[in-house]
Design an enzyme around this catalytic site. Sequence first.
Site, PDB file in Angstrom:
ATOM      1  N   CYS A   1       0.814  -1.223   0.000  1.00  0.00           N
ATOM      2  CA  CYS A   1       0.000   0.000   0.000  1.00  0.00           C
ATOM      3  C   CYS A   1       0.851   1.277   0.000  1.00  0.00           C
ATOM      4  O   CYS A   1       0.565   2.235  -0.712  1.00  0.00           O
ATOM      5  CB  CYS A   1      -0.950  -0.016   1.190  1.00  0.00           C
TER       6      CYS A   1
ATOM      7  N   HIS B   1      -2.821   6.356   4.949  1.00  0.00           N
ATOM      8  CA  HIS B   1      -1.392   6.576   5.196  1.00  0.00           C
ATOM      9  C   HIS B   1      -0.986   7.950   4.645  1.00  0.00           C
ATOM     10  O   HIS B   1      -1.549   8.431   3.662  1.00  0.00           O
ATOM     11  CB  HIS B   1      -0.551   5.539   4.438  1.00  0.00           C
TER      12      HIS B   1
HETATM   13  P1  NAP Z   1      -7.303  -8.635   7.967  1.00  0.00           P
HETATM   14  O1  NAP Z   1      -8.223  -7.492   8.185  1.00  0.00           O
HETATM   15  O2  NAP Z   1      -6.604  -9.229   9.115  1.00  0.00           O
HETATM   16  O3  NAP Z   1      -8.135  -9.761   7.192  1.00  0.00           O
HETATM   17  C1  NAP Z   1      -7.598 -11.024   6.885  1.00  0.00           C
HETATM   18  C2  NAP Z   1      -8.603 -11.824   6.087  1.00  0.00           C
HETATM   19  O4  NAP Z   1      -7.994 -13.068   5.742  1.00  0.00           O
HETATM   20  C3  NAP Z   1      -9.857 -12.167   6.857  1.00  0.00           C
HETATM   21  O5  NAP Z   1     -10.946 -12.226   5.951  1.00  0.00           O
HETATM   22  C4  NAP Z   1      -9.550 -13.565   7.383  1.00  0.00           C
HETATM   23  O6  NAP Z   1     -10.713 -14.333   7.602  1.00  0.00           O
HETATM   24  C5  NAP Z   1      -8.805 -14.134   6.204  1.00  0.00           C
HETATM   25  N1  NAP Z   1      -7.975 -15.265   6.587  1.00  0.00           N
HETATM   26  C6  NAP Z   1      -6.978 -15.283   7.492  1.00  0.00           C
HETATM   27  N2  NAP Z   1      -6.449 -16.535   7.572  1.00  0.00           N
HETATM   28  C7  NAP Z   1      -7.134 -17.297   6.696  1.00  0.00           C
HETATM   29  C8  NAP Z   1      -7.073 -18.662   6.315  1.00  0.00           C
HETATM   30  N3  NAP Z   1      -6.195 -19.503   6.854  1.00  0.00           N
HETATM   31  N4  NAP Z   1      -7.939 -19.101   5.381  1.00  0.00           N
HETATM   32  C9  NAP Z   1      -8.845 -18.293   4.826  1.00  0.00           C
HETATM   33  N5  NAP Z   1      -8.953 -16.977   5.134  1.00  0.00           N
HETATM   34  C10 NAP Z   1      -8.108 -16.497   6.062  1.00  0.00           C
HETATM   35  O7  NAP Z   1      -6.151  -8.258   6.913  1.00  0.00           O
HETATM   36  P2  NAP Z   1      -6.160  -7.141   5.760  1.00  0.00           P
HETATM   37  O8  NAP Z   1      -5.633  -5.876   6.318  1.00  0.00           O
HETATM   38  O9  NAP Z   1      -7.479  -7.146   5.060  1.00  0.00           O
HETATM   39  O10 NAP Z   1      -5.009  -7.681   4.816  1.00  0.00           O
HETATM   40  C11 NAP Z   1      -5.201  -8.743   3.911  1.00  0.00           C
HETATM   41  C12 NAP Z   1      -4.023  -8.809   2.947  1.00  0.00           C
HETATM   42  O11 NAP Z   1      -3.938  -7.588   2.235  1.00  0.00           O
HETATM   43  C13 NAP Z   1      -2.655  -8.992   3.638  1.00  0.00           C
HETATM   44  O12 NAP Z   1      -1.833  -9.766   2.798  1.00  0.00           O
HETATM   45  C14 NAP Z   1      -2.131  -7.572   3.710  1.00  0.00           C
HETATM   46  O13 NAP Z   1      -0.728  -7.525   3.764  1.00  0.00           O
HETATM   47  C15 NAP Z   1      -2.654  -6.993   2.419  1.00  0.00           C
HETATM   48  N6  NAP Z   1      -2.825  -5.545   2.416  1.00  0.00           N
HETATM   49  C16 NAP Z   1      -3.455  -4.910   3.458  1.00  0.00           C
HETATM   50  C17 NAP Z   1      -3.597  -3.530   3.402  1.00  0.00           C
HETATM   51  C18 NAP Z   1      -4.276  -2.759   4.489  1.00  0.00           C
HETATM   52  O14 NAP Z   1      -4.218  -1.517   4.459  1.00  0.00           O
HETATM   53  N7  NAP Z   1      -4.922  -3.400   5.459  1.00  0.00           N
HETATM   54  C19 NAP Z   1      -3.114  -2.809   2.325  1.00  0.00           C
HETATM   55  C20 NAP Z   1      -2.470  -3.501   1.285  1.00  0.00           C
HETATM   56  C21 NAP Z   1      -2.342  -4.866   1.339  1.00  0.00           C
HETATM   57  P3  NAP Z   1     -11.396 -14.504   9.061  1.00  0.00           P
HETATM   58  O15 NAP Z   1     -12.425 -13.417   9.173  1.00  0.00           O
HETATM   59  O16 NAP Z   1     -12.008 -15.843   8.951  1.00  0.00           O
HETATM   60  O17 NAP Z   1     -10.325 -14.401  10.079  1.00  0.00           O
END
Ligand code: NAP
Length: 333
Positions: free
Chosen positions: A128, A243
Amino acid sequence: MGRNVAIVGATGAVGVELLRVLEAREFPLDALRLLASPRSAGRRLRFRGEELPVELLGPRSFDGCSLAFFSAGAGVSRAWAPRAVEAGAVVVDNSSAFRYEPDVPLVVPEVNAEAVLGHRGIVANPNCTTILLLVVLAPLHARAGVRRCVVATYQAASGAGAQAVRELEDQSRALLAGEEPRPERFPRPLAFNLFPHVDSFLPEEGFATREEMKVVWEARKILGVPDLALVCTCVRVPVFRAHSEAVFLQFERPLSLEEARSALSQAPGVRVVDDPEAAEYPTPRLAEGGDEVLVGRLRVDPSCERGLCLFLAGDQVRKGAALNAVQIAELLA
Ligand code: NAP
């Protein structure tokens, strides 16, 4: 023609935003499958007026699927993205699992849309912080060639996921109630604090953090400048969403302030917000929920030749993740 689309990690910070962006952009699809872990399987999420069930990610999840957004962390992407490709889907991956593989395009549509053509089943969405920086950097680089770039970031709690947002809320309430906040997901208390620690430290990179090196590695790959001089300090701040980045640039060729302002005003995905005397400049609150990266505080850097300083803010869950991923999917279509 529409398509069968899956979202892995649909309940997360990025997953929920993906639903909003797909809906807002009227992305053509026939069916949408929402996937997550056992923690959320059985929940329902709203999309285009319907309550869709969240299913458990499993071996049959990608049957008949032509496009899969992955947003559940690098481990899940490594384990499941190749299986989605085998099942016939093109994967747009939000994690860092494949970003540095030579045959995986790393794409910011405003910067290197053409790179998507070379995909072999997986297209990676950059980090991001990198996306927000490059939307602003690329038009300036095209005009004058960036010789050196120094960045300090101010990164929101939501960059660490949905649970991290709740942790900042809980810590803020605890501190205001006179209690000691307990860090869980973060290494230090974040409420009314900040820390220069995003992701793990890398001894082999002189103790830069992985987040800081992601910006370096990814900017080089996307701009096609393998030796780009870039250094970054990533700081987590007690902001819920969006950010910000302070950016110091030195160019190869002369670039006046007016030329820089004009290049940025015409650049796709950028909005110049720069009337400092009226207190108009980018802030996370102003950037929140928006598609554009805001840029302002444009000024000459008197400490070096051909130097320029600027400040940017962008919604990292939206343009830094979900919107960029949907734009990639639109390019693929
Ligand atoms: P998050 O809010 O913690 O959400 C994680 C998601 O993944 C939830 O839907 C979770 O489901 C699911 N998950 C976790 N373990 C799993 C498994 N074993 N099998 C299936 N589903 C699973 O994280 P996020 O911030 O959305 O980030 C997700 C990805 O995007 C990461 O790789 C992160 O680095 C990337 N990213 C994030 C941002 C940001 O600003 N947040 C920006 C760019 C990229 P449950 O509800 O079942 O736990």
